[in-house]
Design a protein around this motif. Sequence first.
Motif, PDB file in Angstrom:
ATOM      1  N   GLU A 418       0.721  -1.184  -0.094  1.00  0.00           N
ATOM      2  CA  GLU A 418      -0.031  -0.061  -0.033  1.00  0.00           C
ATOM      3  C   GLU A 418       0.760   1.280  -0.195  1.00  0.00           C
ATOM      4  O   GLU A 418       0.779   2.322  -0.524  1.00  0.00           O
ATOM      5  N   GLU A 419       1.877   1.176   0.776  1.00  0.00           N
ATOM      6  CA  GLU A 419       2.993   2.467   0.678  1.00  0.00           C
ATOM      7  C   GLU A 419       3.576   2.539  -0.780  1.00  0.00           C
ATOM      8  O   GLU A 419       3.638   3.615  -1.255  1.00  0.00           O
ATOM      9  N   GLY A 422       0.794   3.886  -2.939  1.00  0.00           N
ATOM     10  CA  GLY A 422       0.711   5.679  -2.655  1.00  0.00           C
ATOM     11  C   GLY A 422       1.751   6.396  -3.355  1.00  0.00           C
ATOM     12  O   GLY A 422       1.447   7.435  -3.682  1.00  0.00           O
TER      13      GLY A 422
END
Length: 559
Positions: A418-419, A422
């Motif tokens: 997810e990082e 992003g």
Amino acid sequence: MSGAAATDWGVLEPPPLAHSTALTRLWRAFMTARLMVGLVLLTLQVVAFSLGQPLNVWALTLSSGYLVVALAGRQFLRPDPPIRRLGLNWLLSMGVDLGTVALLHVLQSGSINYTPLFALPVLMGAVVGTLPVGLATAASVAVLLLGDALRVQWDTGADPSNRLLQAALSGTGLFIVALLAHQLARRLAREESLAERSRGTAQMQAQVNELVIETLSEGVLVIDVDGRIHAANPAAAAILGHGLAHAALPMALDSFPAWRPLATLAAQTFAQERSQSEEVPVAQSQGAAREVRVLTRLTPAQAAGGMGLCVMFLHDLRELEARIRTEKLAAMGRMSAAVAHEIRNPLAAITQASALLGEDLHEEGNRRLNDMVRSNAQRLARIVDDVLDMARARQQGEQRPHAGPSLDLDAAVRHMTEEWVGHNARTSVALSLGAHQTVDFDPEHLRRILVNLLDNAARYASAQERSIQVVTRVGSDQRARLHVWSDGAPLDPAVQRHLFEPFFSSESRSSGLGLFICRELCERHGAQIGYARRPLSQDGAEGNLFSIHFAPLAAPLPQ
């Protein structure tokens, strides 16, 4: 026994008459000849009787007995030539022949002369025996003939001069025949031994050549004057493609339009009778064309004006350039290790200065900036430590033990993915987390590996949904696994072979250290990383799959 054997070799017979398959074949031929002589002797007795001559019962019985003995000898007598002494084998073969012919000579009736039959045992002794055996057999015949001459004189009182002279001449001729036959047998044994050694050497050389050619990294083609491929090693099949590895040879070199430049170069080599060198593009059935450097060489037969072959060497220019680039960057890698070592001191100073500065900062914005400097300085210090660790020479098989805490694989992979999404504005990464295990792996190292694999996947994947998939699961060996799959184009086989090597990259702007560092970090924690071109599931689409098999660890997490 060993001393006697050495004496036999040194005095009686030289080494060339060791066991020989040719002598064994000659022995069988003599056994067959004995059988034929027995049939002829028996037939002569029957024919003589049918022509009105009195029946010689003793000669008929002797001929029949000889035929039976010859048949039994052919079936059951199996010596190991050469025969080295006047023993049982000699007695049952040559001795029986001498006795039979001598008795027939004594019992001869009419005009039948059996003396020429003495040549068979003499030849047999000279060919399948040692020289003393052959000469002893010839001497036995001479003694029998002289004895027969003396017997005639005793019985008739006639002048034995003619018979003695005939016996002497026959004995001398048989001695000469024995000597010549033995020399020919020795020559045959030597030639056979030399042929066996030459054949063994040729077979060994052929096996070595085949092994060397098969394992060469450069392609090798063998082409005749008609442009047909007679042999191709795996490297040539990989470079040329179009199913050459499974093709039935010989086949025409111009079978595919992509190979016609090679066929033209081979034709020029034969026409000009000299080597050629050229760089040609070779189109592939899949993917871009290869730039190939082609070298041709003629076999000596063609150079001498005969019908020879053209040997064509194929070098993938990309691999050659990558090899040269690897050698250059390896030196740079050693230098970078030295530079990294020098960076440690400034980084330590920056970290210490940041810590001291943080004590005097009160504004929130300045404190955040200082924390960012300190955090990145510490991160750079860890990277420098990793580079220095990988640059140090380590013994083969040595692994650095990991003393850090275990982590929840599924939670860590979710957070890191997810990082990454992003930061990269990528929304098509599909997660499937089903390992439910802790793994003994440094979180920062796992983040670097996952980010590297995701960056590579994003570089080649399409923009479709689920074009990149991150999956965790437990394999059949109960070890946790992490898969990063993308729907990008297949990797070239030449790239696959060097995928995890340092300083190797298919792109000119890449340093080629990413996957190498991933492999080093995995091995440090007892894990393995690999690549395969396959789907994630049986009914899924094929793609590029990077898999990490973690080291076995404790019990799975509660679900």
